[in-house]
Design a protein around this motif. Structure first.
Motif, mmCIF file in Angstrom:
data_model
loop_
_atom_site.group_PDB
_atom_site.id
_atom_site.type_symbol
_atom_site.label_atom_id
_atom_site.label_comp_id
_atom_site.label_asym_id
_atom_site.label_seq_id
_atom_site.Cartn_x
_atom_site.Cartn_y
_atom_site.Cartn_z
ATOM 1 N N SER A 396 0.835 -1.163 -0.005
ATOM 2 C CA SER A 396 0.009 -0.028 -0.035
ATOM 3 C C SER A 396 1.071 1.190 -0.053
ATOM 4 C CB SER A 396 -0.770 0.026 1.127
ATOM 5 O OG SER A 396 -0.244 0.008 2.400
ATOM 6 N N GLY A 397 2.302 1.241 0.355
ATOM 7 C CA GLY A 397 2.901 2.232 0.335
ATOM 8 C C GLY A 397 3.685 2.454 -0.828
ATOM 9 N N ALA A 398 3.373 2.005 -2.024
ATOM 10 C CA ALA A 398 4.108 2.016 -3.269
ATOM 11 C C ALA A 398 4.180 3.435 -3.761
ATOM 12 C CB ALA A 398 3.255 1.072 -4.377
ATOM 13 N N GLY A 399 5.242 3.866 -4.271
ATOM 14 C CA GLY A 399 5.348 5.071 -4.849
ATOM 15 C C GLY A 399 4.657 5.534 -6.121
ATOM 16 N N ASP A 400 4.309 6.849 -6.050
ATOM 17 C CA ASP A 400 3.471 7.263 -7.203
ATOM 18 C C ASP A 400 4.363 7.082 -8.548
ATOM 19 O OD1 ASP A 400 1.430 7.781 -5.443
ATOM 20 O OD2 ASP A 400 2.212 10.010 -5.378
ATOM 21 N N ALA A 401 5.494 7.038 -8.592
ATOM 22 C CA ALA A 401 6.237 6.780 -9.770
ATOM 23 C C ALA A 401 5.970 5.673 -10.203
ATOM 24 C CB ALA A 401 7.813 7.277 -9.577
ATOM 25 N N TRP A 402 6.253 4.528 -9.343
ATOM 26 C CA TRP A 402 5.770 3.173 -9.877
ATOM 27 C C TRP A 402 4.525 2.755 -10.433
ATOM 28 C CZ3 TRP A 402 2.888 -0.923 -8.081
ATOM 29 C CH2 TRP A 402 3.043 -2.231 -8.390
#
Length: 711
Positions: A396-402
Motif C-alpha cells: 500500500s505504500g508503493a510510490g507514485d512513480a511506480w
C-alpha cells in the motif's frame, strides 16, 4: 544451552499416550454420519466448521514432538491422496493404545516392531484378492439392483446416457455468453421452457418435483432421470442412510499425472442394465454420502468426456477444475460453470458491467504485482513456499512513480484484464479500477495456464517485461448468474465469470448461506474428486462397508495360529522359540485390535450398534461365519454383493438386500495403514525427550518436574 531430559520409553510410554490423546479428538469423523466440530479462534471470536482430520490437526496446538510428527504424517497423506486422513488418525490412536498394552505385558520393543510390521505387510498382500477392477465396478455394484422405471422409454428402450450429455445434467450451468457447439435435442420434446432451462442451473438438492418437470421440458422425456415422485435412477432418495462408506444397510503427482484415462470405463454404458451410467456409478460408490459433490462431479466428468471425444483423447483432468465458494445462497444453488468463477469487490464488479460483451485483452502474471516483489529465480527450490517477502504484502505504500509507470504500461498495450498468481498492490488495484482495468489476484497457476493456451497470452513475472506478443485476446467477463438468471450482488464480494471460447476450465461453484461451512464444502468436493481420480489411476477399488478391515482381522487370526515366524522376520532369530510364539500372538492381537476398534466405532457412529460391546460382538459374529465358510474372502465378497458386510444388532432390516454399495481407494487406504503404523513404531522406538532453551525454567516449576533430569 541449558537442557532437561526424561525417559519416555517407560511402560506407559509418554509419546504414545500423546498420540492416543490427539487421535481421540477425531473419533467422530469415522463413518458417514460424521459429527462436525467448531474451531473457535479466541483472538477474533470467529469460528469455522470442520469435518476432516486435516483441518482438525491444523487447528490444534501441537507443541509436543509426537504431535508434530502426527501433523507431518497427516499432511503427507493429504498431499498425496486427499483422502484417508480420518482413518490414519484413528488407527494412530488405536495402535498406540495397543502398543502400550504390549509394553505393559513386558513384550520387548524389537518384537513389537518386527511382528507388527510383518503382520501389516501380510495383511496388505492378503486383501489384494478383494480388489475390484474398474471395468467390473458397475457389475459388482449393480448386481442386486433393479432397473428403475424412470429409465424406461415408451418404446421399451433404455433411456439416453445422462452422463454423456452434460447439458442434461442437473447441476451444469450452460455457457450462454460464448459461442459453443450446441448439442441437438429431440425436436419432439421442445417446449417453451427449454431455452430458459439452458440458461439456468438446476441444483442437485432442489425440489425434485420441479426439477423433473424442467428436465422433461428441456430434453426427451425418455431420457429424464427423475420421476415425478422424486426418485433418481442412480441415487434413490430414501428415509434410511444409503451412502454409508462403511456399513450401508440399504443398499506423487504433477500436472501430467493429474490426467487419468477413463475411456474404457465409459465404454458400453448404453447397455447398462440398471440405469447407472458413465462415471456416475463409480462416483456414487466413492462419495460416502456426499450427494452434492456427486452431482457436480458427474457434470464435470461428462463435460470432459465430451471434450475428450472431440480431441481424440479420453481422460479426466484435475488441472482443468477450479472451485469458488459463494456466500449468501442456499446449497441447492451449487453448480458447475464453464470458465473461471471468482469473487471480486463491488468496485471491480462495476468495471465488469462496463465491459458488457466486449472482448478483452488478457495479461497473465506469474508472481506478485507489487513494487517490492522479486522472484526466486528460474530454478525454484523444491519444497519451499514463500509466505511473505515483505512486511506489507499489499504494497500500500508503493510510490507514485511506480504506480504511474505500471499503469502506463497496461494502457499502452490496451490491456483490460490482468490475472495475477500472487498478491496485488491495493493502490495499484484502485488505479486500475479508475482506468477500467480488471485486476484479479491469487489466481491458481493451472487457471493461468488454461487462459494462456486458449488466448495466446504468455505469463510474465514483471510488467516491465510486457510486450505485444505476451498479451492474449478473446476473453470476456460477466457477473455470475444464479439459477433464476439474476446476477448476484451479495455485498462485500461479487461472483464473476471469466471465460473464452474453447477453454477447458470448469469451476465448481459451491454455495452456502453459512460462512462457517465454506471450507467444509470445498474440502468435501476435492476429496471426492481425488477419490475418483485415484480410483481411475489405480484401475481398481476396494469394496467398502468394512470388507477390507474384516478380512484383515480374519487373516490376523490365521497368522496368530501359525507356529512358524512371519515371512522373513529377523525378530524370530533374536528370541528363543517359546518366547517368540508368545510375543507373536500378543502383538498380532494388538495389531488386529486396531481394525476391530475401527469397525466397532463406525458401527456405533452409524447407529448400527447401541454400544461398542454390541459392535464388537457383531464383528466377532461375522469373523466366525467367515471362518466357518472356509474362504473368508468369498464370504466377505458375497456379503458385499448383498449390500452390507457388517450389520449390527440394532439394524431393523438385517436380512434386506440393499440397492447401493460403496467403495474405497486401494492405494489411499493401504498407505494410510502403513503411515499410521510407521508413526506409532517410530515414536515407540524413541527413548528420551530432550528439551533445550527457555522452556527449561518453566519445567522446573511445573508439576511434572520430577519426571525430568536437569543439566
Amino acid at each position: 544451552l541449558p537442557m532437561a531430559f526424561r525417559d519416555v520409553n517407560a511402560r506407559r510410554h509418554i509419546g504414545l499416550q500423546q498420540l492416543s490423546s490427539l487421535a481421540s479428538t477425531g473419533r467422530t469423523f469415522l463413518g458417514p454420519m460424521k459429527s462436525h466440530k467448531f474451531i473457535v479462534d479466541e483472538s477474533t471470536n470467529q469460528s469455522t466448521l470442520i469435518c476432516s482430520a486435516v483441518r482438525l490437526i491444523e487447528s490444534l496446538d501441537l507443541t509436543s514432538a509426537a504431535g508434530q510428527l502426527l501433523n507431518e504424517t497427516i499432511q503427507a497423506q493429504n498431499k498425496e491422496f486427499k483422502t484417508g486422513m480420518s482413518t490414519l488418525l484413528f488407527l494412530v490412536g488405536a495402535w498406540s493404545n495397543a502398543v502400550v498394552e504390549c509394553l505393559q505385558q513386558n513384550v520387548p520393543v524389537p518384537a513389537i516392531v518386527s511382528v507388527m510390521s510383518e503382520g501389516l505387510n501380510s495383511c496388505c498382500e492378503r486383501v489384494q484378492c478383494l480388489q475390484i477392477p474398474i471395468h467390473d465396478v458397475k457389475k459388482e455394484l449393480c448386481s442386486s439392483r433393479v432397473r428403475p422405471k424412470a429409465f424406461e422409454s415408451k418404446t421399451g428402450q433404455a433411456g439416453c446416457d445422462g452422463l454423456t450429455n452434460p447439458w442434461n445434467l442437473l447441476c451444469f450451468q450452460r455457457d450462454i455468453s460464448a459461442p459453443e457447439k450446441v448439442i441437438p435435442i429431440n425436436s419432439s420434446s421442445h417446449q417453451g421452457d427449454d431455452c430458459h432451462f439452458n440458461k439456468c442451473l438446476v441444483s442437485p438438492l432442489s425440489g425434485f418435483g420441479s426439477v423433473a418437470s424442467l428436465v422433461k421440458a428441456a430434453g426427451d422425456k425418455s431420457s429424464s432421470v427423475l420421476s415425478g415422485s422424486g426418485v433418481t435412477g442412480s441415487s434413490c432418495i430414501t428415509q434410511k442412510l444409503t451412502h454409508s462408506r462403511h456399513f450401508s444397510s440399504l443398499g506423487k503427482s504433477r500436472i501430467s499425472s493429474q490426467q487419468v484415462n477413463f475411456q474404457g470405463y465409459l465404454s458400453g454404458s448404453s447397455a447398462d442394465p440398471c440405469g447407472c451410467y458413465g462415471l456416475g456409478c463409480l462416483a456414487m460408490a466413492l462419495s460416502h454420502g456426499n450427494q452434492t459433490s456427486v452431482k457436480l462431479l458427474q457434470s464435470i466428468g461428462a463435460y470432459q468426456q465430451e471434450k475428450a471425444e472431440c480431441s481424440g483423447s479420453s481422460q479426466i483432468n484435475i488441472t482443468e477444475i477450479a472451485t469458488c465458494c459463494v456466500l449468501g445462497l442456499p446449497e441447492s444453488y451449487s453448480c458447475v460453470s464453464p470458465g473461471f468463477v471468482t469473487l471480486v469487490s463491488p468496485e471491480q464488479a462495476t468495471v465488469i458491467k462496463h465491459f458488457a460483451d466486449k472482448p478483452l485483452r488478457v495479461l497473465l502474471m506469474d508472481g506478485d504485482l507489487t513494487e517490492q516483489y522479486r522472484h526466486l529465480g528460474f530454478n525454484r527450490p523444491l519444497n519451499v513456499r514463500t509466505i511473505l517477502e515483505h512486511p506489507n504484502p499489499q504494497g500500500s505504500g508503493a510510490g507514485d512513480a511506480w504506480l504511474s509507470r505500471m499503469s502506463d504500461i497496461l494502457m499502452s498495450f490496451e490491456v483490460n484484464l490482468v490475472l495475477v498468481k500472487g498478491n496485488v498492490c491495493e493502490n495499484f488495484m484502485e488505479r486500475c479500477i479508475a482506468s477500467r482495468i480488471l485486476v484479479i489476484g491469487c489466481v491458481a497457476r493451472h487457471v493461468l495456464c488454461a487462459f494462456g493456451v486458449v488466448t495466446g497470452a504468455q505469463a510474465v513475472t514483471y510488467l516491465s517485461q510486457l510486450n505485444a506478443s505476451c498479451v492474449g485476446t478473446g476473453a470476456w467477463a460477466e457477473l455470475w448468474k444464479a439459477s433464476d438468471g439474476r446476477a448476484m450482488d451479495l455485498g462485500e464480494l461479487v461472483p464473476v465469470r471469466i471465460s473464452t471460447g474453447g477453454i477447458p476450465l470448469l469451476t465448481a461453484v459451491l454455495t452456502t448461506a453459512l460462512p462457517s461451512k465454506v471450507q467444509l464444502l470445498e474440502d468435501q468436493f476435492w476429496t471426492l474428486l481425488y477419490r475418483l481420480h485415484h480410483a481411475l489411476k489405480d484401475g481398481k477399488v476396494f469394496p467398502g462397508g468394512g470388507a477390507v478391515e474384516l478380512l484383515c482381522l480374519s487373516h490376523i487370526q490365521v497368522l496368530a495360529e501359525q507356529p512358524e515366524p512371519l515371512g522373513n522376520d529377523k525378530g524370530a532369530r533374536e528370541f528363543p522359540s517359546p518366547w517368540w510364539a508368545e510375543y507373536k500372538s500378543i502383538v498380532l492381537q494388538a495389531l488386529g485390535s486396531g481394525w476391530k476398534r475401527y469397525l466397532s466405532v463406525v458401527l456405533c457412529n452409524t447407529a448400527k450398534a447401541r454400544s461398542e460391546l454390541e459392535a464388537c460382538a457383531a464383528v466377532d459374529h461375522h469373523l466366525q461365519k467367515a471362518a466357518a465358510c472356509g474362504s473368508p474372502s468369498a464370504y466377505i465378497l458375497e456379503e458385499f454383493r448383498r449390500g452390507g458386510v457388517l450389520r449390527g444388532g440394532s439394524d431393523p432390516f438385517p436380512d434386506q438386500v440393499t440397492d447401493l454399495k460403496v467403495c474405497d481407494n486401494v492405494a489411499a487406504k493401504t498407505e494410510a495403514w502403513r503411515r499410521a503404523l510407521d508413526l506409532v513404531l517410530l515414536v515407540l522406538q524413541t527413548d528420551t525427550e530432550i528439551i533445550t532453551g527457555p522452556r527449561r525454567n518453566q519445567l522446573l516449576n511445573s508439576p511434572v518436574s520430577s519426571e525430568f533430569m536437569f543439566l
